[in-house]
Write an enzyme that holds these catalytic residues in place. Structure first.
Site, PDB file in Angstrom:
ATOM      1  N   GLU A   9      -0.173  -0.859   5.984  1.00  0.00           N
ATOM      2  CA  GLU A   9       0.976  -0.429   6.771  1.00  0.00           C
ATOM      3  C   GLU A   9       0.835   0.998   6.800  1.00  0.00           C
ATOM      4  O   GLU A   9       1.207   1.625   7.937  1.00  0.00           O
ATOM      5  CB  GLU A   9       2.429  -1.027   6.014  1.00  0.00           C
ATOM      6  N   ASP A  28       0.935  -1.210  -0.261  1.00  0.00           N
ATOM      7  CA  ASP A  28       0.013   0.123   0.195  1.00  0.00           C
ATOM      8  C   ASP A  28       0.641   1.283   0.024  1.00  0.00           C
ATOM      9  O   ASP A  28       2.049   1.026   0.516  1.00  0.00           O
ATOM     10  CB  ASP A  28      -0.896  -0.182   1.200  1.00  0.00           C
TER      11      ASP A  28
END
Length: 184
Positions: free
Chosen positions: A155, A90
Site C-alpha cells: 500500500e 507494509d
C-alpha cells in the site's frame, strides 16, 4: 452482546492485543518492489508479517487465505454479501534521523502510548480490527454477512497487492478502511 461485554472483552484481551502488535511491529515490512524472489514479491519481511498475522487469525478460529504473498485475508460470518475491511502490513522506511528515539521496529511504551513503525499506519488498526472481529465471533452472534479483513503488503508504494487481490478474489459488497487517521 451486552453493553459491557465488548469492554470486558477488550480488557480481558488487552495484553494479547499489545503483544501481537509488538510482534507485528518487529517485522521490517518495508515493501521491496525490486525483490528478486517471486515467492516473496515484496520481500521476505512483508511475507513474514503476513504469515504471522494469518497464523494468529487461524489460531483465533478464522478462515484465512494467503494470495501468493501479495496480500491475504481473514474472514468469518455467513451470507452472500461481503463486508470488507481493508488495510496493510507494509510500512514506510524508518530512519533514526526522522526523530526516532528508540528502534522503530521494537515497540516502546511510554506515557501509556505505544511507539513503533506501523503502530498507527497500519499494523495497529489491523490488530484492532482482528480483535474486534474475534469479539463478535466469540459472542456467538449469527451474522447474515461475511466479514473479511483484507491485508495488503504494498500500500505504501503502488498498490500491486490490492490489484492482485482484485484479479483473483471476491470484491466486497461494502467496505471501509481503518488506515491510520482515516476515516478521521
Amino acid at each position: 452482546m451486552a453493553d459491557n461485554s465488548f469492554d470486558e472483552y477488550l480488557d480481558k484481551n488487552f495484553d494479547n492485543m499489545i503483544e501481537d502488535l509488538k510482534n507485528l511491529i518487529s517485522y521490517k515490512s518495508v515493501s521491496d518492489e525490486e525483490s528478486m524472489d517471486p515467492s516473496h514479491p515484496f520481500g521476505t519481511e512483508c511475507s513474514n508479517a503476513l504469515e504471522y498475522f494469518l497464523n494468529k487469525a487461524n489460531e483465533m478460529g478464522f478462515k484465512t487465505k494467503n494470495i501468493d504473498n501479495y496480500c491475504g485475508w481473514v474472514e468469518f460470518g455467513e451470507g452472500t454479501e461481503l463486508v470488507g475491511i481493508i488495510g496493510h502490513l507494509d510500512v514506510v522506511p524508518a530512519d533514526m534521523n526522522d526523530g526516532w528515539t528508540t528502534d522503530p521496529y521494537t515497540a516502546d511504551i511510554r506515557d501509556n502510548k505505544l511507539f513503533g513503525r506501523g503502530s498507527i499506519d497500519d499494523k495497529g488498526p489491523m490488530v484492532s480490527a482482528l480483535y474486534a472481529m474475534k469479539s463478535i465471533l466469540d459472542s456467538k452472534i449469527k451474522l447474515n454477512k461475511r466479514v473479511r479483513l483484507i491485508l495488503g503488503l504494498n500500500e505504501e508504494k503502488s498498490w500491486k497487492c490490492i490489484n492482485r487481490y482484485k484479479e483473483t478474489e471476491e470484491f466486497p459488497t461494502i467496505g471501509f478502511s481503518p488506515d491510520a487517521n482515516f476515516p478521521g
